[in-house]
Design a protein around this motif. Structure first.
Motif, PDB file in Angstrom:
ATOM      1  N   THR A   5      31.681  -0.632  49.109  1.00 55.64           N
ATOM      2  CA  THR A   5      33.124  -0.353  49.224  1.00 55.64           C
ATOM      3  C   THR A   5      33.997  -1.648  49.315  1.00 55.64           C
ATOM      4  O   THR A   5      35.106  -1.025  48.378  1.00 55.64           O
ATOM      5  N   ALA A   6      33.411  -2.772  48.284  1.00 59.01           N
ATOM      6  CA  ALA A   6      34.413  -3.918  47.854  1.00 59.01           C
ATOM      7  C   ALA A   6      35.207  -2.878  46.443  1.00 59.01           C
ATOM      8  O   ALA A   6      36.214  -3.547  46.329  1.00 59.01           O
ATOM      9  N   SER A   9      37.740   0.133  46.666  1.00 58.92           N
ATOM     10  CA  SER A   9      38.043  -0.205  48.336  1.00 58.92           C
ATOM     11  C   SER A   9      38.972   1.131  48.783  1.00 58.92           C
ATOM     12  O   SER A   9      39.193   1.858  49.246  1.00 58.92           O
ATOM     13  N   GLN A  13      38.528   3.778  51.481  1.00 57.24           N
ATOM     14  CA  GLN A  13      39.832   4.252  52.174  1.00 57.24           C
ATOM     15  C   GLN A  13      40.964   5.603  52.793  1.00 57.24           C
ATOM     16  O   GLN A  13      41.735   5.434  53.434  1.00 57.24           O
ATOM     17  N   ASP A 135      26.564  -6.743  45.377  1.00 55.75           N
ATOM     18  CA  ASP A 135      27.851  -7.453  45.223  1.00 55.75           C
ATOM     19  C   ASP A 135      27.197  -8.202  43.463  1.00 55.75           C
ATOM     20  O   ASP A 135      28.295  -7.681  42.919  1.00 55.75           O
ATOM     21  N   ALA A 162      35.542  -7.322  40.876  1.00 52.02           N
ATOM     22  CA  ALA A 162      36.293  -7.136  42.002  1.00 52.02           C
ATOM     23  C   ALA A 162      37.503  -8.473  41.852  1.00 52.02           C
ATOM     24  O   ALA A 162      38.787  -8.120  42.318  1.00 52.02           O
ATOM     25  N   ASP A 166      41.782  -7.916  41.380  1.00 48.47           N
ATOM     26  CA  ASP A 166      41.659  -8.743  42.351  1.00 48.47           C
ATOM     27  C   ASP A 166      42.926  -9.916  41.879  1.00 48.47           C
ATOM     28  O   ASP A 166      43.459 -10.317  43.158  1.00 48.47           O
ATOM     29  N   ARG A 201      40.386   0.571  43.175  1.00 47.78           N
ATOM     30  CA  ARG A 201      40.947  -0.704  43.970  1.00 47.78           C
ATOM     31  C   ARG A 201      41.639  -1.005  44.595  1.00 47.78           C
ATOM     32  O   ARG A 201      41.948  -1.109  45.666  1.00 47.78           O
TER      33      ARG A 201
END
Length: 481
Positions: A5-6, A9, A13, A135, A162, A166, A201
Motif C-alpha cells: 500500500t505504501a 499509494s 487510492q 516494508d 518510499a 517522500d 506514489r
C-alpha cells in the motif's frame, strides 16, 4: 500489506492522474486495472525480469509486480548478449514479464532452461486485491553501470524507495497537482524510480516523451507539464534551442541529475526560461540523498542539501573528518532510510561498501559548505587528482573551462606523472573547428590559472571530437585515462 500500500499509494487510492507514453494514455483507474491483471498472474513468482522499453507496457509490468510484491529486475532494452547473460545468471528471475529483448536467446546462461514469458496486456482489467508485503522486501534489483567489473545487482527495499520519494516530494513541493514530463530510460533510478514510481506514489500525471528532445519537452510544456527531469546533455540541447526553451517558462520545476550540470548551461537555461535548474545527487545504492530545494535557492554547480532521513559526512583517505568550509575536498559518505540492502550474491562487495560505523562509501568526492550545501567533485578514482602535493577536484576545473565561449564540452583527468604524481590533463570538445590549437590551449590554461589557483592549471589540453559516455550521459573518464 503495509509495503504494498505504501509504495504505490496514489494508484491504489484512486488519486492517480493519467499516464501517457508514446501516444498511449491510461487513466489512473485503467492503469490500476491493468496492473492488477498483471499482479493476478504472478502468484508464486518471486522475481521477474522486465525489458524496460520506454512504453506503457513497462509501466504496467512494473506496477503490477510491485502490487504483487514481486521483485523487478529492469533490463536495458539494448542489452548485448554478454550483459544479458551476466544479469540473468546473477539474478535468476522466474520469468520475463512482457516481451524479452531480441538478444535474450544469446544471453541465456549455458545449460539453463529458457525463461517463461508472461504477457502484459495493457487493455486487461482486474480488481485490485491487496497483498501483504513487508516494508523491507526487495522491490528492485538495479544493476550498476559496471565501471569496476561486471555490473552488481543492487538490492533496493520497498521502504527505501518510499523514503526516497517522500524526501524528494518534501524538497521539491512535489504533489499530485503536478504533471511530470521526461524522456529518460526506464531502467535506472532517475527514469524508473523517480520518473515512474514517483507519480504512482504521489498521484501526479506523467508524460513520457519517449526521447528527451527539446521539441518533445516543449510539446509537453504546452500540454500542461509542470515538472521536467533531464540529464545535462538534455538541458544542454534545450539551451541550444531558444524557441523550445521558451516554452518551458510556464513550468514549476526543472530537475537535472545523473551527472554535473555545466554552469554555462545552468545560466543559459535561466536566461531562456526564467527558472533555475535544481540539481540532485544519488546513485543506485542510495537513491537520491541530496537535492536542491524548490525554494529559489538553486546555485550553479550545487546539488543541495540532504533530503529528510539522510545524513552525509566527508572523510579523508585516513578516515579523519574534513571541514565543511566549501573548499576542502573529501570522500562523501551517507547513511539513512534510502540506502540499499546489499549487493546480490556479493557479500564481499557489500562489506567493503560500508564503514565500520555504518556509513556507505559512495566513492565520490565532494565539498560541503557551512550551510550544508554539497558540491560533487566527481568519482574518487578519476576526479580526485593528487598533483604536486595538492588535492584537486576535476569538476571545478571543468566548470571554468566550460565558461569559455570556444568550449562545448570538456573532461579533466589526472594522468600518472613521475614528477607530480599526477598531471592535470583537459580533454576539450570545441564548439567550432580550432585553427590555432596551441593558442587556444594556452588561453584555456591561463583562464584556469586566473579563476582558480596556479596548481590547478592543466598541464596539457587535448582537443577531441567527442567524449565517451554511457547510456545516461555520464562521461566515462577511465576510457580517457
Amino acid at each position: 500489506m503495509a509495503g504494498s500500500t505504501a509504495l504505490l499509494s496514489a494508484l491504489i487510492q484512486g488519486t492517480q492522474r493519467p499516464v501517457s507514453i508514446d501516444g498511449t494514455t491510461l487513466t489512473g483507474s485503467e492503469l490500476l486495472g491493468a496492473a492488477s491483471a498483471v499482479a493476478s498472474g504472478l502468484h508464486g513468482r518471486t522475481r521477474v525480469a522486465v525489458n524496460a522499453t520506454p512504453s506503457i507496457e513497462t509501466v504496467v509490468a512494473v506496477a503490477g509486480a510491485v502490487l504483487a510484491g514481486v521483485t523487478v529486475v529492469p533490463v536495458p532494452p539494448d542489452s548485448g548478449a554478454a550483459e544479458l547473460q551476466h544479469v540473468l545468471r546473477d539474478s535468476r528471475p522466474d520469468a520475463w514479464l512482457g516481451a524479452a529483448p531480441p538478444a535474450v536467446a544469446a544471453g541465456l546462461p549455458p545449460g539453463s532452461t529458457p525463461l517463461e514469458h508472461l504477457g502484459v496486456d495493457v487493455t486487461a482489467r482486474a480488481s485490485y486485491r491487496p497483498v501483504a508485503v513487508a516494508d523491507d522486501a526487495i522491490a528492485f534489483v538495479l544493476y550498476t553501470s559496471g565501471t569496476t567489473g561486471p555490473p552488481k545487482g543492487v538490492l533496493m527495499p520497498r521502504s527505501a524507495v518510499a523514503a526516497g520519494l517522500d524526501g524528494l516530494a518534501q524538497a521539491w513541493d512535489w504533489t499530485g497537482d503536478d504533471v511530470l514530463a521526461h524522456g529518460l530510460p526506464l531502467f535506472h533510478v532517475h527514469g524508473l524510480i523517480l520518473g515512474v514510481l514517483g507519480p504512482l506514489r504521489l498521484g501526479c500525471g506523467l508524460l513520457h516523451t519517449t526521447r528527451p528532445t527539446p521539441e518533445r519537452y516543449a510539446a509537453a510544456a504546452r500540454a500542461g507539464a509542470t515538472m521536467f527531469f533531464g540529464v545535462p546533455t538534455v538541458w544542454s540541447r534545450v539551451a541550444d534551442s531558444p524557441a523550445d526553451a521558451a516554452a518551458l517558462r510556464g513550468a514549476r520545476l526543472l530537475v537535472s541529475g545523473s551527472a554535473a550540470l555545466p554552469v554555462p548551461v545552468f545560466e543559459r537555461i535561466e536566461r531562456l526560461t526564467g527558472l533555475r535548474v535544481v540539481e540532485r545527487y544519488g546513485m543506485s545504492e542510495t537513491l537520491i540523498t541530496v537535492a536542491t530545494r524548490a525554494d529559489g535557492s538553486a546555485t550553479a554547480g550545487c546539488v543541495g542539501v540532504p533530503i529528510a532521513g539522510v545524513a552525509t559526512r566527508l572523510r579523508d583517505e585516513h578516515g579523519a573528518e574534513v571541514a565543511h568550509d566549501g573548499e576542502s575536498v573529501g570522500q562523501l559518505q551517507v547513511r539513512g532510510a534510502t540506502t540499499f540492502a546489499g549487493y546480490l550474491n556479493r557479500p564481499d562487495a557489500t562489506a567493503q561498501a560500508w564503514t565500520a560505523d555504518g556509513w556507505f562509501r559512495t566513492g565520490d568526492v565532494a565539498t560541503i559548505d557551512a550551510a550544508g550545501r554539497h558540491r560533487i567533485v566527481g568519482r574518487e578514482s578519476v576526479d580526485l587528482i593528487k598533483t604536486g602535493g595538492y588535492r584537486v577536484g576535476a569538476g571545478e576545473i571543468e566548470s571554468v573551462l566550460l565558461g569559455h565561449a570556444a568550449v562545448a564540452e570538456c573532461a579533466v583527468v589526472g594522468v600518472t606523472d613521475a614528477d607530480l604524481g599526477q598531471r592535470i590533463v583537459a580533454y576539450v570538445v570545441p564548439r567550432e573547428p580550432v585553427v590555432d590549437e596551441a593558442g587556444l590551449a594556452e588561453e584555456l590554461v591561463s583562464l584556469v590559472g586566473a579563476e582558480l589557483s596556479a596548481h590547478k592549471r592543466p598541464r596539457e589540453v587535448r582537443f577531441v571530437a567527442d567524449l565517451p559516455r554511457n547510456e545516461m550521459g555520464k562521461v566515462q573518464k577511465k576510457r580517457l585515462v
